[in-house]
Design an enzyme around this catalytic site. Structure first.
Site, mmCIF file in Angstrom:
data_model
loop_
_atom_site.group_PDB
_atom_site.id
_atom_site.type_symbol
_atom_site.label_atom_id
_atom_site.label_comp_id
_atom_site.label_asym_id
_atom_site.label_seq_id
_atom_site.Cartn_x
_atom_site.Cartn_y
_atom_site.Cartn_z
ATOM 1 N N GLU A 1 1.702 -0.476 -4.949
ATOM 2 C CA GLU A 1 0.760 0.584 -5.304
ATOM 3 C C GLU A 1 1.552 1.886 -5.399
ATOM 4 O OE1 GLU A 1 -3.090 3.145 -3.917
ATOM 5 O OE2 GLU A 1 -1.535 2.587 -2.509
ATOM 6 N N ASP B 1 0.826 -1.209 0.000
ATOM 7 C CA ASP B 1 0.000 0.000 0.000
ATOM 8 C C ASP B 1 0.861 1.261 0.000
ATOM 9 O OD1 ASP B 1 -2.774 1.178 0.456
ATOM 10 O OD2 ASP B 1 -1.651 2.082 2.107
HETATM 11 C C1 NOJ Z 1 -4.293 3.233 -0.890
HETATM 12 C C2 NOJ Z 1 -5.471 2.349 -0.664
HETATM 13 O O1 NOJ Z 1 -5.782 1.672 -1.855
HETATM 14 C C3 NOJ Z 1 -6.586 3.246 -0.197
HETATM 15 O O2 NOJ Z 1 -7.811 2.591 -0.168
HETATM 16 C C4 NOJ Z 1 -6.198 3.800 1.157
HETATM 17 O O3 NOJ Z 1 -7.173 4.727 1.573
HETATM 18 C C5 NOJ Z 1 -4.845 4.501 1.101
HETATM 19 N N1 NOJ Z 1 -3.864 3.761 0.363
HETATM 20 C C6 NOJ Z 1 -4.302 4.717 2.482
HETATM 21 O O4 NOJ Z 1 -3.887 3.485 3.018
#
Ligand code: NOJ
Length: 515
Positions: free
Chosen positions: A246, A199
């Protein structure tokens, strides 16, 4: 599939809260997911990625993790999780977990200890606690969810949170933080997990005390790569495991740095996700992707959607079809008939490109964004933090419709945590299974053909005009997508089409696979 299964895998994203509810409390859970694994097996996916399933106060849908080694009781138990991993593996489906290194929950043991221990304590050094400037925060950083990125502790110190105040940022200069995450990865690898989705992977390294240097102070700092080198060394000790990042960066060159052979295996292709429904724009993204990844030897990923973005059917039906976090275009009118046609064509496009593909749950059903949720039910912190101006992401997180003609559409016995639109009766799995022209039938056929015929060879563009994306894969499979207004003539044996052809004529917003 070979050890490097992730290079060409179809990975289905399970948003657990909204997938299937086994115990009737209105929230999806592991029992529900386990009972629906045959559905995923029939769909033909190679792996699932689950959004965070850890104990969490759910201030941000589970991205506020209170304990990285447990399971949120609403979802089940650690024993359920282990049973799920076993069930999935028995069906040949691999399991990817979400790991959240940038921040934790304000209810985690470490953060509660930090608050209790007070200013100057070693417990606070694992986070970013600072004295402010009088009543002003230590610097002017803004939270990605809106408002200041600093919140004041009762004793007057401020702590940093790039997201919600319930999500304090870790200090990645601290050896405890580094050691903790290596141990967490080990914990789950030892339980058979096949990979991690990392993440906010560009954000962990930052220095709120440093003088501005002209670059973004907390995104894509050079030091972040050291973290993934360590993680990769650990991951390599477990054969067949992978890391997918991500990383939201518009610059593909910067993105490719995360994919050097000793870092992450793959990253999500967000430039592709953000691109408008336009042949030139898509072709540019595809070419840039393949060109920047080739030197580092990483496979591409093709992503149209996830739990943070507007559902494709709604997005592609709007006058502006690009996706942009800064302007989510809520309420912009959408022609869902056009959107559905394009989403079907986009599915065949992404499934024919070289690399792996992510399918967000519900995309295979052609679910639209739910734009008229009652305000009082909205849970996304973006809604509150934006002063109720940005409805946020709840509209793509509505529980799935499985069967029947009225809510909860077989989701579970209870009232779903977000209400499902009544007209989803036509979009249930049950309804679509019975209809060969449905989105679900298209996805099933595409995954079957992909597995049998696509191969992992290169892509060669075919010149068919400015508004047409046409390419052949080394295996001989050809994909033609007509993004223009005029029909185009195609030639070959039709394996699959996203909409009806008129003889050998491919209508607008339609894709075909040929041999
Ligand atoms: C990316 C995640 O996909 C999202 O849903 C989240 O709110 C943020 N990171 C913070 O963790």
């Amino acid at each position: 599939m070979p050890e490097a299964w992730w290079r060409g895998a179809v990975i289905y994203q399970v948003y657990l809260r909204s997938f299937a509810d086994g115990d009737g409390d209105g929230v999806g859970d592991l029992a529900g997911l386990r009972s629906r694994l045959p559905y995923l097996s029939e769909l033909g996916v190679d792996a699932v990625w689950l959004n965070p399933w850890y104990p969490s106060p759910m201030a941000d849908g589970g991205y506020d993790v209170a304990d990285y080694r447990g399971i949120e009781p609403v979802f089940g138990t650690l024993a359920d999780a282990e049973a799920f991993i076993g069930d999935a593996h028995a069906l040949g489906i691999r399991v990817i977990l979400d790991v959240v290194p940038n921040h934790t929950s304000d209810q985690s043991a470490w953060f509660r200890a930090a608050l209790a221990a007070g200013p100057g304590s070693p417990e606070r050094a694992r986070f970013w606690f600072r004295r402010g400037d009088g009543d002003a925060p230590p610097n002017d950083w803004q939270s990605i969810f809106g408002g200041p990125a600093w919140t004041r502790a009762p004793d007057g110190e401020w702590y940093l949170h790039l997201f919600a105040p319930e999500q304090p940022d870790f200090n990645w200069n601290h050896p405890d933080v580094r050691a903790e995450f290596l141990d967490v990865l080990r914990f789950w690898f030892d339980r058979g997990v096949d990979g991690f989705r990392v993440d906010s992977a560009a954000l962990p390294v930052k220095d709120p005390d440093a003088a501005p240097d002209g670059r973004d102070p907390y995104t894509d700092r050079d030091g972040v790569h050291d973290i993934y080198r360590e993680w990769r060394r650990l991951t390599d000790a477990y054969p067949g495991r992978m890391l997918v990042g991500e990383v939201w960066l518009p610059d593909q060159e910067r993105l490719a740095r995360y994919l050097r052979p000793d870092e992450l295996h793959t990253v999500f292709n967000f430039p592709f996700l953000g691109a408008p429904w336009d042949a030139a724009a898509l072709r540019t993204v595809i070419d840039d992707t393949l060109a920047t990844l080739a030197p580092v030897g990483a496979p591409a990923t093709w992503v149209l959607s996830n739990h943070d973005v507007t559902r494709t059917v709604t997005r592609y039906g709007r006058a502006d079809t690009a996706f942009d976090h800064a302007d989510r275009k809520h309420g912009m009118p959408s022609d869902l008939t056009v959107g559905m046609r394009r989403a079907r064509a986009a599915a065949l496009l992404s499934l024919a490109l070289p690399g792996s593909v992510y399918i967000y749950q519900g995309e295979e059903l052609g679910l639209p964004e739910v734009e008229d949720l009652p305000d009082e039910l909205r849970q996304d912190p973006i809604w509150r933090r934006s002063g109720r101006t940005d409805p946020g992401r709840d509209g793509c997180r509505v529980p799935l419709p499985w069967s029947g003609t009225e809510p909860p559409f077989g989701f579970g016995a209870g009232t779903p945590w977000l209400p499902q639109p009544a007209d989803w009766k036509d979009l249930t799995v049950e309804a679509q299974q019975a209809d060969p022209s449905s989105m679900l039938s298209l996805y099933r056929a595409a995954l079957r053909i992909r597995a049998a015929e696509l191969g992992d060879g290169a892509l060669t563009w075919l010149p068919m005009g400015d508004d047409v994306l046409a390419f052949t894969r080394d295996s001989g499979l050809t994909c033609v997508v007509n993004l223009g207004a005029d029909p185009v003539r195609v030639d070959g044996e039709v394996l699959l089409a996203s909409g009806p052809l008129d003889g050998d004529v491919l209508p607008a917003d339609t894709a075909v696979w040929l041999r």
